[in-house]
Design a protein around this motif. Structure first.
Motif, PDB file in Angstrom:
ATOM      1  N   TYR B 405     132.033  16.818 -25.649  1.00 17.49           N
ATOM      2  CA  TYR B 405     132.616  17.103 -24.191  1.00 17.49           C
ATOM      3  C   TYR B 405     131.235  17.481 -23.390  1.00 17.49           C
ATOM      4  CZ  TYR B 405     137.049  16.432 -25.670  1.00 17.49           C
ATOM      5  OH  TYR B 405     138.353  15.695 -26.149  1.00 17.49           O
ATOM      6  N   ASN B 406     130.062  17.340 -23.808  1.00 21.55           N
ATOM      7  CA  ASN B 406     128.802  17.737 -23.326  1.00 21.55           C
ATOM      8  C   ASN B 406     128.747  17.326 -21.968  1.00 21.55           C
ATOM      9  OD1 ASN B 406     126.878  19.632 -23.586  1.00 21.55           O
ATOM     10  ND2 ASN B 406     125.392  18.075 -23.962  1.00 21.55           N
ATOM     11  N   ASP B 407     128.254  17.737 -21.057  1.00 17.91           N
ATOM     12  CA  ASP B 407     128.148  17.294 -19.728  1.00 17.91           C
ATOM     13  C   ASP B 407     126.839  17.654 -19.074  1.00 17.91           C
ATOM     14  OD1 ASP B 407     128.082  16.176 -17.254  1.00 17.91           O
ATOM     15  OD2 ASP B 407     130.340  16.809 -17.082  1.00 17.91           O
ATOM     16  N   THR B 408     125.708  16.708 -18.867  1.00 14.98           N
ATOM     17  CA  THR B 408     124.500  17.251 -18.409  1.00 14.98           C
ATOM     18  C   THR B 408     124.292  16.903 -16.986  1.00 14.98           C
ATOM     19  OG1 THR B 408     123.245  15.247 -19.261  1.00 14.98           O
ATOM     20  CG2 THR B 408     123.534  17.119 -20.690  1.00 14.98           C
ATOM     21  N   LYS B 409     125.341  16.193 -16.569  1.00 12.83           N
ATOM     22  CA  LYS B 409     125.120  15.608 -14.907  1.00 12.83           C
ATOM     23  C   LYS B 409     125.884  16.549 -14.106  1.00 12.83           C
ATOM     24  CE  LYS B 409     123.637  11.198 -16.740  1.00 12.83           C
ATOM     25  NZ  LYS B 409     123.793  11.758 -18.199  1.00 12.83           N
ATOM     26  N   ARG B 410     125.994  17.728 -14.383  1.00 11.28           N
ATOM     27  CA  ARG B 410     126.555  18.740 -13.312  1.00 11.28           C
ATOM     28  C   ARG B 410     125.590  19.049 -12.252  1.00 11.28           C
ATOM     29  NH1 ARG B 410     127.970  23.065 -16.436  1.00 11.28           N
ATOM     30  NH2 ARG B 410     126.282  22.269 -17.733  1.00 11.28           N
ATOM     31  N   ALA B 411     126.046  19.843 -11.127  1.00 16.24           N
ATOM     32  CA  ALA B 411     125.238  20.123 -10.226  1.00 16.24           C
ATOM     33  C   ALA B 411     124.572  21.393 -10.514  1.00 16.24           C
ATOM     34  CB  ALA B 411     125.944  20.430  -8.762  1.00 16.24           C
ATOM     35  N   ASP B 412     125.293  22.086 -11.523  1.00 20.48           N
ATOM     36  CA  ASP B 412     124.728  23.591 -11.787  1.00 20.48           C
ATOM     37  C   ASP B 412     125.305  23.911 -13.193  1.00 20.48           C
ATOM     38  OD1 ASP B 412     123.114  25.847 -11.121  1.00 20.48           O
ATOM     39  OD2 ASP B 412     125.092  26.977 -11.154  1.00 20.48           O
ATOM     40  N   LEU B 413     124.789  24.783 -13.667  1.00 19.10           N
ATOM     41  CA  LEU B 413     125.092  25.116 -15.072  1.00 19.10           C
ATOM     42  C   LEU B 413     126.531  25.966 -15.092  1.00 19.10           C
ATOM     43  CD1 LEU B 413     124.763  28.116 -16.180  1.00 19.10           C
ATOM     44  CD2 LEU B 413     122.452  27.696 -16.123  1.00 19.10           C
ATOM     45  N   ASN B 414     126.958  26.424 -14.069  1.00 19.95           N
ATOM     46  CA  ASN B 414     128.239  27.086 -14.169  1.00 19.95           C
ATOM     47  C   ASN B 414     129.327  26.138 -13.671  1.00 19.95           C
ATOM     48  OD1 ASN B 414     126.978  29.626 -14.854  1.00 19.95           O
ATOM     49  ND2 ASN B 414     126.955  30.103 -12.630  1.00 19.95           N
ATOM     50  N   TYR B 415     129.050  24.880 -13.255  1.00 21.65           N
ATOM     51  CA  TYR B 415     130.145  23.945 -12.821  1.00 21.65           C
ATOM     52  C   TYR B 415     130.853  23.300 -13.913  1.00 21.65           C
ATOM     53  CZ  TYR B 415     128.088  24.142  -8.057  1.00 21.65           C
ATOM     54  OH  TYR B 415     127.625  24.455  -6.767  1.00 21.65           O
ATOM     55  N   PRO B 416     132.073  23.028 -13.589  1.00 23.01           N
ATOM     56  CA  PRO B 416     132.814  22.424 -14.822  1.00 23.01           C
ATOM     57  C   PRO B 416     132.448  21.084 -14.636  1.00 23.01           C
ATOM     58  CG  PRO B 416     134.033  22.453 -12.584  1.00 23.01           C
ATOM     59  CD  PRO B 416     132.785  23.314 -12.490  1.00 23.01           C
ATOM     60  N   SER B 417     133.107  20.294 -15.934  1.00 25.14           N
ATOM     61  CA  SER B 417     132.631  18.988 -16.233  1.00 25.14           C
ATOM     62  C   SER B 417     133.042  17.962 -15.015  1.00 25.14           C
ATOM     63  CB  SER B 417     133.032  18.617 -17.327  1.00 25.14           C
ATOM     64  OG  SER B 417     132.910  17.224 -17.877  1.00 25.14           O
ATOM     65  N   ILE B 418     132.240  16.843 -14.761  1.00 22.74           N
ATOM     66  CA  ILE B 418     132.596  15.848 -14.102  1.00 22.74           C
ATOM     67  C   ILE B 418     132.922  14.625 -14.677  1.00 22.74           C
ATOM     68  CG2 ILE B 418     130.749  16.355 -12.357  1.00 22.74           C
ATOM     69  CD1 ILE B 418     129.196  13.990 -13.404  1.00 22.74           C
ATOM     70  N   ARG B 419     133.247  14.740 -16.035  1.00 26.14           N
ATOM     71  CA  ARG B 419     133.890  13.688 -16.767  1.00 26.14           C
ATOM     72  C   ARG B 419     135.233  13.527 -17.058  1.00 26.14           C
ATOM     73  NH1 ARG B 419     130.663  14.141 -22.767  1.00 26.14           N
ATOM     74  NH2 ARG B 419     131.820  12.057 -22.725  1.00 26.14           N
ATOM     75  N   SER B 420     135.831  12.219 -16.917  1.00 23.45           N
ATOM     76  CA  SER B 420     137.203  12.087 -17.353  1.00 23.45           C
ATOM     77  C   SER B 420     137.645  12.506 -18.662  1.00 23.45           C
ATOM     78  CB  SER B 420     137.705  10.559 -16.912  1.00 23.45           C
ATOM     79  OG  SER B 420     137.334  10.756 -15.729  1.00 23.45           O
ATOM     80  N   VAL B 421     138.782  12.808 -19.095  1.00 20.17           N
ATOM     81  CA  VAL B 421     138.995  13.353 -20.333  1.00 20.17           C
ATOM     82  C   VAL B 421     139.758  11.987 -20.976  1.00 20.17           C
ATOM     83  CG1 VAL B 421     140.582  14.799 -21.832  1.00 20.17           C
ATOM     84  CG2 VAL B 421     139.400  15.566 -19.769  1.00 20.17           C
ATOM     85  N   ILE B 422     139.326  11.614 -22.053  1.00 15.14           N
ATOM     86  CA  ILE B 422     139.801  10.616 -22.826  1.00 15.14           C
ATOM     87  C   ILE B 422     141.160  11.064 -23.586  1.00 15.14           C
ATOM     88  CG2 ILE B 422     139.630   8.897 -24.861  1.00 15.14           C
ATOM     89  CD1 ILE B 422     136.490   9.075 -24.104  1.00 15.14           C
ATOM     90  N   VAL B 423     142.415  10.584 -23.141  1.00 14.67           N
ATOM     91  CA  VAL B 423     143.548  11.048 -23.955  1.00 14.67           C
ATOM     92  C   VAL B 423     144.032  10.302 -24.994  1.00 14.67           C
ATOM     93  CG1 VAL B 423     145.919  11.706 -23.637  1.00 14.67           C
ATOM     94  CG2 VAL B 423     144.219  11.962 -21.755  1.00 14.67           C
ATOM     95  N   TYR B 424     143.917   8.979 -24.803  1.00 17.35           N
ATOM     96  CA  TYR B 424     144.569   7.908 -25.932  1.00 17.35           C
ATOM     97  C   TYR B 424     143.307   6.951 -26.145  1.00 17.35           C
ATOM     98  CZ  TYR B 424     148.826  10.207 -24.944  1.00 17.35           C
ATOM     99  OH  TYR B 424     149.870  11.037 -24.675  1.00 17.35           O
ATOM    100  N   ARG B 425     142.832   6.723 -27.317  1.00 15.18           N
ATOM    101  CA  ARG B 425     141.925   5.735 -27.504  1.00 15.18           C
ATOM    102  C   ARG B 425     142.240   4.846 -28.680  1.00 15.18           C
ATOM    103  NH1 ARG B 425     137.572   7.113 -31.424  1.00 15.18           N
ATOM    104  NH2 ARG B 425     137.377   9.536 -31.769  1.00 15.18           N
ATOM    105  N   LEU B 426     141.729   3.770 -28.738  1.00 11.44           N
ATOM    106  CA  LEU B 426     142.145   2.606 -29.861  1.00 11.44           C
ATOM    107  C   LEU B 426     141.648   3.407 -31.240  1.00 11.44           C
ATOM    108  CD1 LEU B 426     143.292  -0.021 -30.297  1.00 11.44           C
ATOM    109  CD2 LEU B 426     140.645  -1.056 -30.382  1.00 11.44           C
ATOM    110  N   GLY B 427     140.768   4.028 -31.376  1.00  7.59           N
ATOM    111  CA  GLY B 427     140.446   4.647 -32.695  1.00  7.59           C
ATOM    112  C   GLY B 427     141.677   5.444 -33.472  1.00  7.59           C
TER     113      GLY B 427
END
Lengths: 1024, 548
Positions: B405-427
């Motif tokens: 869940y690493n996220d390096t594209k946030r505006a600041d280090l304290n900000y939450p993730s901007i990534r969607s959460v994968i709930v179900y995947r084919l794996g």
């Protein structure tokens, strides 16, 4: 020469021989200016000049002259062809004729049946203040006024509680009525200099006529109006400075170094053995425990006092110019004021401009109209500015700058949790402004319909606009280096009240006095607001315009409510001996559901003027004795508009980059909602002894508040997330109040020494008697049946776990750890209060061991005012105190400056170490974020006596005044809030000011916020 | 006067709005928004990730719930929050489904799709409830009045309701067939996702008291339907599945959306709906020499750390199986010149030749922390220029970082993730099929084949993925181990252990902090005390066994 003394006022030229009467008017002390002299039955009149001389031309030497002046008995003197008539006026006997303002009218003080504290202009001026609530502190029994959360910022409004706290979730603040019209604005929108009297209505009989809004007491505010006489020009002004009333005692560099070392030693174990040998272990300086900057600080012996870096001296100034005067049919008063104070941090200030004008005009014989308009514009800067959290935690081993002199962001060595407080004070880093404009205008038309029968139309409108904006740069404690943010909010409120009042005043058969008052009133209030927030603003100068920012969001609000009221009141007096007041008010409100919009508020009061009885004739020592009692019901309108309608909540989602806002059912319809109401019984005795050298009153009351508004949580399975507001709880309050005024040394204060005192003492005991869903202890919300509102429920602190066999054995029996970083030795020891074995059969300290620690309710409170005058000097001391309450010091127990973790600077206390068997303050421990049971470190006895003000004044002698052309001039110096006495919190535990109450939870919470300040001011009052 | 006392709101919406066409549409948006209150939050994370064989509490975690100690009780706020969120949004779905027939001015096709979407969401909310709490209250209709009575429906009834919903969803012609269908919006419900959930529901019911004989077969059939007909496929590289920006890949069936639009994504804008998974696993790298906090490495919440079993045993195979190094970050490069350590005299034995007393051990951008994943000697540690941490020195503040869940594209280090959460995947669908087949829903060969699909992909880019094949599945534990290697951290482990009846056993084996506390009754979460307290009308709301 005075223009009015030259000629008859209405220029009626005598046809025949004119007759001139001259003379001097004075009182026991000397001559009197501005005394009205009038030929009875005519418009011919004049008034006396500065030296008390008058000259009046009348048609002939017969007739009678009438001499009148405020504060003196009217005197009539037949002319009898005399050309010189000198008159000595006699001062009115205040106690008999003093009139005070009551709801929808005025009453002679001797006729009052309810419980009212009246504060006159003189007493109001004794403490130079920014707002009226501050002026009331210590002035009356049953009136408890404290700083909200200990907030000492400029422009902060204190919290007022009259006769305790009765509502749990609703507002407990009193209703303000200004010049007869309910005032919904901020107390800061009233200039105290424009106010001439305050009447605090306490019992149901006096407040029931305000029906659904009277439950928390009513404060009637009367503003200055013009009076008959020559124009009077007044100026009053002061200027001074404000300083912090001490510093929070945090550690210096070496002390913090030791604490942090101890924390690391106690918090690091390897394989069950301490990692470090002690605080002298050299590895403590090489293991990355201290930041590089801190190590440098240790080496150089640095000890930064971050508080010194931010405190400054605030300035305080106030000016008021007024002109008032009037002739027989027209009176006026006009004034303008300016107030400015700056805080003890940069960026905090409160400034107010005010203009007030009032006119009263008699039209013919039966109609009188009047208008009064109060207008203020004020600005508050930095109302949310609070660097204390950062200041108290910043490591004293570091400095705010790096090697190049650049201001740092995070203070080194504090786990990136403490932002450099000085960064907030860089010009342009932070802006926070509130601008308020308000006008409050009242208008009346008085019509005399017949003898004793009057109609009054009273209308008032209040229009407010409030604009709030802020900007927080990236490098501030708000954004910690993240994006800059800003927000803007505009709100507008209009409010009008229309009142139709009929009064009928008649005396029957000599002894039966009857006064009937009928009221129909309508009030409507509209408020609307909207705000936008955005971030990443291009420049701090642009924060009014979101165009150049990013991430714009907004919100808005609209609310409109109305109250329709009918009220009837009957006052009946027999021979001034037996008095009765009956009132009934019916309020209809838009805020309740159809079918239950109207509610009735009845009350009754009886009074007996014992002194009027024949058997009292011989009792010379008693100069006043009245017994009175009242019973009635009042309400609390604390239901917001639309609350009975139910509402949908909003939830934002996005499908990819497509943002949507959804709605869901958040609040269900509750048509059964109604007002909270309070039933109060009050008994009082007013007395005067030895020609009123000692006078005062004693009161006892009991009140029951029912149908308390409490949110009832629905089971989550209902699918309705928000609690439904219901009328379920109950509270009770009872109390005793004593108010005594004494003339200790009777003198004129000029040649003779004079000394008078006002003392009030009051006791209130409140408790919750029922909660929602038959709950007894609502721990989450700190509400407990049988306990006062604002009660603290927690473990009782016994001391510190010592390294003794006895303590170890006890700890072991409670299952507490005795080794490693989690060892309780050196930690706070709390009472295992509940000794009932648990289901598992063992003894543990758990949530059931919490007990009632105390509450913000004091055992008793009081106020004390002393006035001494001699020669031309006067000296006044105003003090007030609260005794036996419990306060919660966030400074001592929140995760700020007293964690004992060593991450942040700490309060400078004598903490436990293996060699220092301290029994109050625990050991430092780097392994726990807060020392366990840290909440128990914050409870203190809230007892204090505060010297609210000390004033020394000097009235310039008239000989000096005549030379400079003034009528009176007094200069003074005042120290405000300079001394706090008998406070253990302040004197022993290095707290600053124990005066605090949370306006929402009514707990005595002293927040980590702007510390208390005192001020020294110099002022003058001048009349021209 | 009567008119003056009538209220007319202009800044709030009253419940009547919900019944309008616009309210119908906005209701569905809210039903979707409810998923954000679960997937991405710390609450669901805490209830599914920690307290298992995979992860236990990190230094700043302090979660009683994950230690199963006596402070984990019926007042637990995490449990209460998830319970409540599910019911609030079920009610929203109920409102949509119930109002649909009366709503006018909307295309019938679109309406039927919207109803299907609401049923899909409702099934998901109920699925969480039934897995965590067992028997739960089953609201089938829109609740619009204050009610203080509540009772619990049987497990069987709840499962029946969920399955029925999903079957109706799947049978809706207007529903998008898969996440890649034309016109489908990211995060929107679709038939493939519904089939996946249905397979998982059957598989879970099969492990419960409400099991039916056909459950494993039904689970297998529905999973295979997804595998064969959804048009989705496994990504070639396991490392790409959780790559930043790849949340809508060809392997993803359904995701809960989050956004880089800071107006709607923290700090302070989201009302608890943030995706904070990026913070949860970040260890305390920042206090080590040469390091400081930054956006790239993230904000150390240190809520959990991997158990030794996970890093050392489950991921023991690291040659053919590339998933260890793709799941964990074990190297940190120096980002703070100010705190680079210097060599001190005397130089340790074995120090690199370049070591000079008084000179920095390394430079900006060089390795500052390294976890080799195998043991090294103390002498090697002392002589290392960077911080060398073998498994025996893993602590609850610093150990390999689960980086999905690493996220390096946030505006600041304290900000939450901007990534969607994968709930179900084919794996996971393959693993469901494997488990269903293994448990009797299909042949042993079907189980092995599906499992090997996942295992072969794990070899990428090794030239010979067949080395990963297994010829048979020795036990259910082997499937659980495989799930760890494939899915660890993906908000499902606690439920997997409960479904397979392995929670107590495997926690006792692999989770040192919880093994002494866990009891059989811990397979159900406690009914929140607030639910019991607020049920003031009628019979008391029953608590789960073992809780008081």
């Amino acid at each position: 020469k005075h223009p009015l003394t030259d000629r008859p006022f209405y220029g009626k030229v005598p046809e025949r021989n004119s007759f001139v009467v001259k003379g001097k008017v004075g009182d026991a002390d000397g001559t009197l200016p501005s005394v009205m002299v009038k030929l009875k039955g005519t418009d011919i009149r004049t008034s006396t000049d500065e030296n008390g001389n008058y000259s009046l031309t009348i048609p002939e030497g017969s007739g009678t002259l009438v001499y009148s002046s405020i504060g003196y008995l009217v005197q009539e003197v037949p002319v009898n062809n005399r050309n010189t008539i000198n008159v000595t006026l006699v001062a009115e006997n205040k106690t008999l004729t003093e009139v005070i303002v009551v709801g929808y009218g005025t009453q002679r003080k001797s006729d009052i049946t309810g419980s009212i504290v009246s504060v006159n202009e003189k007493a109001l001026r004794e403490v130079p203040v920014a707002n009226l609530s501050q002026a009331l502190q210590g002035k009356g029994a049953g009136i408890d006024i404290q700083k909200g959360g200990g907030n000492s910022k400029p422009g902060a409004s204190p919290v007022i509680r009259i006769r305790g706290v009765r509502s749990i979730s609703a507002d407990n603040g009193p209703l303000f009525v200004v010049d007869g019209i309910p005032f919904n604005g901020n107390i800061n929108d009233l200039n105290p200099d424009d106010v001439v009297s305050l009447e605090v209505l306490k019992d149901a009989s006096s407040t029931a006529i305000y029906g659904s809004r009277g439950a928390n007491g009513v404060i009637l505010v009367s503003t200055k109006r013009g009076a008959l006489g020559t124009p009077v020009v007044t100026y009053s002004g002061y200027a001074g400075f404000t300083k912090n009333l001490g510093e929070v005692n945090v550690m210096n560099g070496p002390q913090f170094t030791d604490l942090k070392k101890w924390a690391v030693v106690n918090g690091n174990y390897v394989d069950g053995k301490p990692k470090y040998t002690g605080i002298d272990d050299p590895r403590l300086l090489t293991d990355g425990i201290f930041a590089a900057e801190e190590l440098e600080g240790i080496k150089s012996g640095r000890s930064t006092n971050w508080q010194d870096l931010i405190y400054k001296t605030g300035l305080n100034t106030n000016h008021q110019v007024g002109v008032s005067g009037g002739v027989e049919k027209t009176q006026y008063a006009v004034s303008a004021g300016y107030h400015n104070e700056t805080g003890i941090y940069p960026g905090q200030a409160f400034e107010r401009f005010s203009v007030k004008a009032s006119f009263d005009q008699q039209l013919g014989k039966i109609v009188k109209v009047g208008l009064s308009s109060l207008n203020t514009y004020n600005t508050t800067r930095g109302e949310g500015a609070n660097p204390m959290g950062q200041v108290l935690r910043a490591s004293p081993l570091t400095i705010p700058y790096d090697k190049n002199g650049t201001l740092l962001g995070f203070v080194p060595g504090s786990a990136n949790q403490v932002w450099n407080p000085l960064a907030d004070f860089v010009p342009g880093a932070k802006e926070e402004n509130r601008k308020r404009f308000g006008t409050f205008t009242t208008l009346y038309v008085d019509v005399k319909l017949a003898e004793g029968f009057k109609y009054k139309f009273n209308a008032g409108t209040e229009i407010k606009s409030d604009n709030y904006g802020n900007f927080y740069g990236s490098a501030t404690s708000n954004n910690l280096g993240g994006l800059s943010t800003s927000s803007n909010r505009n709100s507008f409120r209009s409010n009008y009240t229309l009142e139709n009042i009929l009064t009928y005043d008649k005396t029957f058969a000599t002894h039966h006095r009857l006064n009937l008052t009928g009221l129909f009133s309508f009030q409507e209030s509209l408020s609307q607001s909207n705000r936008f927030n955005n971030s990443d603003i291009a420049s701090e100068l642009l924060y009014y315009n979101p165009t150049f920012g990013a991430n714009l969001t907004g919100s808005g609000d609209y609310e409109k409510w109305a109250i329709v009221s009918y009220m009837g009141r009957l006052n009946y007096g027999y021979k001034n001996k037996y008095l009765m007041t009956l009132t009934m008010r019916s309020d209809g409100s838009s805020r309740l559901a159809p079918g239950s919009k109207y509610q009735l508020f009845p009350s009754a009061a009886l009074a007996w003027n014992v002194l009027e009885e024949s058997f009292m004739k011989g009792v010379k020592a008693v100069s006043n004795l009245k017994i009175r009692g009242s019973y009635g019901r009042v309400g609390n309108t604390a239901i917001d508009a639309y609350q009975t309608l139910g509402s949908l909540g909003s939830a934002v989602y996005n499908f990819g980059d497509q943002t949507t806002t959804g709605v869901y059912l958040a609040n269900v319809v509750n048509p059964g909602l109604k007002w909270e109401y309070t039933t109060t019984a009050n008994i009082g005795v007013d007395f005067g002894l030895f020609d009123n050298r000692i006078s005062g009153s004693v009161e006892a009351y009991k009140s029951f508040t029912e149908d308390l508004l409490l949110p009832q949580n629905l089971p989550a399975t209902s699918g309705i997330p928000n609690a439904i507001l219901t009328n379920v709880g109950k509270t009770e309050n009872k109390g005793l109040e004593f108010q005594i005024s004494t003339v200790n040394i009777k003198g004129d204060g000029k040649k003779e020494f004079s000394w008078t005192s006002d003392v009030n003492v009051f006791i209130n005991r409140g408790k919750i008697t029922a909660l929602q869903e038959n709950v007894i202890n609502d721990i989450t919300n700190s509400r407990f049946v049988g306990q006062p509102i604002g009660t603290i429920y927690d473990y009782r602190r016994l001391g510190i776990w010592q390294n003794t066999p006895a303590d170890s054995a006890l700890a072991r029996s409670l299952g507490l750890s005795l080794s490693g970083t989690g060892s309780v030795i050196g930690n706070i020891k709390v009472d295992n209060a509940n000794t009932t074995p648990t289901a598992a059969g063992d003894q543990r300290i758990n949530a059931d061991d919490r007990v009632f620690i105390g509450s913000s309710q004091p055992k008793w409170s009081g106020g004390f005012t002393n006035r001494i005058a001699y020669k031309n000097f006067d000296f006044t001391v105003v003090a007030f105190g609260r005794f036996g309450s419990t306060i919660v010091s966030r400074v001592h127990n929140s995760g700020f400056a007293n964690t004992f973790q060593g991450n942040y600077n700490n309060l400078n206390v004598n903490y436990w170490t293996p060699t220092n068997n301290e029994n109050y303050w625990p050991k430092p421990n780097a392994a726990s974020t807060n020392t366990p049971n840290n909440s128990t470190l914050g409870y203190f006895d809230g007892t204090f006596v505060k010297i609210r003000s000390l004033t020394l004044g000097y009235v310039l002698p008239s000989s000096v005044l005549t030379r400079i052309g003034g009528k009176s001039l007094r200069i003074y110096a005042t120290a405000n809030d300079a001394f706090i006495l008998f406070s253990k919190y302040r004197n022993k535990y290095s707290g600053i000011d124990p005066e605090a109450i949370g306006s929402d939870n009514n707990r005595g919470d002293v927040n980590v916020d702007t510390p208390a300040a005192y001020s020294i001011i110099f002022g003058l009052n001048m009349t021209l | 006067c009567k008119k003056q006392l009538t209220e007319e709101p202009h800044s709030i919406l009253t419940p009547e709005f919900f019944r309008t066409t616009q309210g119908f549409k906005k209701g569905l948006d809210a039903a979707y928004a409810g998923t954000r209150m679960l997937w991405g939050t710390q609450n669901l994370f805490t209830m599914t990730v920690i307290g298992t064989d995979e992860f236990y509490t990190g230094k700043d975690g302090n979660n009683d719930i994950n230690k199963y100690n006596s402070n984990y009780n019926t007042s637990n706020g995490t449990v209460a929050a998830v319970w409540k969120e599910c019911y609030v949004h079920i009610n929203t779905c109920n409102g949509i489904i119930e109002n649909a027939p009366q709503v006018t001015g909307i295309d019938e096709q679109l309406k039927s799709r919207m109803v299907a979407e609401a049923k899909f969401l409702r099934a998901n909310y109920y699925f969480l409830l039934v897995q965590f709490w067992g028997d739960v209250t089953l609201n089938k209709t829109f609740q619009t009045a204050a009610t203080t009575a509540a009772s619990r429906n049987s497990l069987a009834e709840v499962y029946e309701f969920i399955i029925n919903d999903l079957k109706e969803v799947i049978a809706t012609p207007a529903l998008f067939v898969g996440p890649k269908a034309a016109g489908v919006r990211p995060g929107q419900a679709n038939k493939a996702a519904a089939l996946h959930v249905l397979a998982k529901v059957y598989l879970t019911r099969a492990g419960s008291a409400a099991k039916k004989a056909t459950d494993y077969t039904d689970a297998y059939t529905n999973a295979m339907e997804v595998i064969n007909n959804s048009g989705l496929s496994l990504l070639p590289d396991f490392g790409q599945v959780y790559a930043e920006g790849n949340e809508g890949s060809n392997e993803v069936l359904w995701s809960v959306q989050h956004t880089p639009n800071l107006a709607y994504n923290g700090p302070n804008n989201s009302g608890g709906a943030d995706n904070v998974l990026n913070h949860m696993w970040v260890p305390q790298y920042e206090l080590q020499p040469g390091m400081m906090r930054d956006v790239f490495y993230g904000r150390p919440y240190i809520r959990c750390v991997p158990t030794p079993w996970l890093t050392n045993t489950a991921f023991q195979e690291r040659v053919n199986d590339t998933r260890y190094k793709k799941t964990f970050q074990t190297v940190w490069y120096c980002n703070n010149a100010a705190s680079i350590p210097v060599w001190t005299a005397p130089l340790p034995a074995g120090a690199p030749a370049s070591a000079v007393v008084g000179k920095p051990k390394f430079a900006l951008g060089d390795t500052a922390i390294f976890m080799p994943g195998k043991d090294v000697t103390n002498a090697q540690i002392a002589a290392s220029r960077y911080l060398l941490i073998p498994p025996r020195n893993y602590t609850t503040s610093l150990s390999p970082y689960m980086q999905k869940y690493n996220d390096t594209k946030r505006a600041d280090l304290n900000y939450p993730s901007i990534r969607s959460v994968i709930v179900y995947r084919l794996g996971e669908t393959y693993l469901i099929a494997a488990e269903a087949a293994f448990m009797g829903g299909a042949s042993a060969a079907d189980a092995v084949n599906n499992l090997n699909m996942i295992r072969r992909r794990a070899a990428f880019p090794n030239p010979n993925p067949e080395l990963m094949n297994v010829s048979s599945i020795p036990s259910l534990d082997f499937i659980l181990d495989e799930r760890s290697r494939e899915l660890c951290g993906e908000l499902t482990r606690w439920l997997d252990l409960v479904r397979t009846g392995k929670l107590e056993e495997r926690v006792k084996l692999y989770n040192n902090e919880a093994k002494g506390n866990i009891k059989p009754f811990h397979v159900l979460r406690p009914i929140p005390q607030s639910q019991i307290d607020a049920t003031t009308t009628g019979a008391a709301y029953p608590q789960n066994a073992g809780w008081f």
